[in-house]
Design a protein around this motif. Structure first.
Motif, short mmCIF file in Angstrom:
data_model
loop_
_atom_site.label_atom_id
_atom_site.label_comp_id
_atom_site.label_asym_id
_atom_site.label_seq_id
_atom_site.Cartn_x
_atom_site.Cartn_y
_atom_site.Cartn_z
N GLN A 152 40.47 53.66 49.73
CA GLN A 152 40.87 52.74 50.80
C GLN A 152 40.54 53.32 52.17
N GLU A 208 37.90 46.41 45.63
CA GLU A 208 37.56 46.10 47.02
C GLU A 208 36.99 44.69 47.14
N GLN A 210 37.75 42.19 45.31
CA GLN A 210 38.90 41.30 45.19
C GLN A 210 39.67 41.23 46.50
N GLN A 211 39.87 42.37 47.13
CA GLN A 211 40.59 42.39 48.42
C GLN A 211 39.82 41.63 49.48
N CYS A 214 40.13 37.90 49.10
CA CYS A 214 41.46 37.35 49.38
C CYS A 214 41.80 37.33 50.87
N LYS A 215 40.91 37.90 51.69
CA LYS A 215 41.20 37.98 53.12
C LYS A 215 41.14 36.59 53.75
#
Length: 217
Positions: A152, A208, A210-211, A214-215
């Motif tokens: 991260q 990452e 996926q993140q 979803c933003k």
């Protein structure tokens, strides 16, 4: 970086150049030059800390090397020119390496190898029999298999380096980069890295993506 790590890096640089018979004054002067290059504004991930990690990873993989000094030199120079708004960083880094190593009277045969290794970091691909490139590439990409917290931090540092890019464009571009790695048959080339890091790297890349998906923009 703290003074202790700078000293460790200097010892790395000194050890590699002493293999070629470079005198202490030139070793110190060129180290100062490299430190300055890696401390330029706008670097958050591609710093001396990154070079430190790459060199350590090369040590772990050194049993595979055919030309360890050339791999180590390429590690030092592969990101020496780094501008996220340019697309010729690797070519300029290879040119920088050529000029500096020529001034140190490193044999041209070695410089040619160093330049090839650097240029192969552009797309993180190399010929199937180019073992030394495989080692440099695996060392460079070892961060992809870091524990989730460190991964991260890496992802955040990359975003900082591209702060000039609008969020929607960054998400699109970053996802494309990550997906290209996932589409490969192997992310890592060396048997050791494939064994110990491949699954972790793929999990981090998928997380990452996926993140990013979803933003809210």
């Amino acid at each position: 970086m703290g003074n202790k790590k700078i000293d460790i890096l200097f010892n790395h640089w000194q050890y590699t150049l002493q293999f070629f018979g470079v005198d202490q004054y030139k070793i110190a002067a060129t180290f100062t030059q490299l430190v300055a290059a890696y401390c330029t504004a706008g670097r958050y991930y591609h710093t001396l800390q990154h070079i430190h990690h790459v060199l350590n990873n090369i040590q772990t993989l050194q049993a595979y090397t055919q030309n360890l000094p050339a791999v180590q030199l390429a590690a030092w120079f592969h990101d020496v020119v780094y501008d996220t708004q340019a697309n010729d960083n690797e070519a300029k880094s290879a040119e920088y390496a050529c000029q500096l190593l020529n001034n140190l009277a490193i044999p041209i045969s070695q410089i040619t190898i160093v330049q090839r290794l650097i240029l192969n970091t552009k797309h993180h691909q190399a010929a199937i029999d180019d073992i030394d490139s495989h080692i440099l590439l695996d060392a460079d990409l070892a961060i992809l298999a870091a524990d989730p917290v460190d991964y991260q931090k890496y992802a955040h540092a990359i975003r900082q380096e591209y702060a000039w890019v609008a969020e929607v464009e960054y998400i699109q571009g970053r996802k494309q980069v990550l997906e290209k790695f996932l589409q490969r048959q192997h992310i890592y080339f060396t048997p050791l890295m494939f064994e110990v890091a491949e699954q972790s790297a793929r999990a981090n890349l998928q997380a990452e993506i996926q993140q990013l998906s979803c933003k809210k923009i």
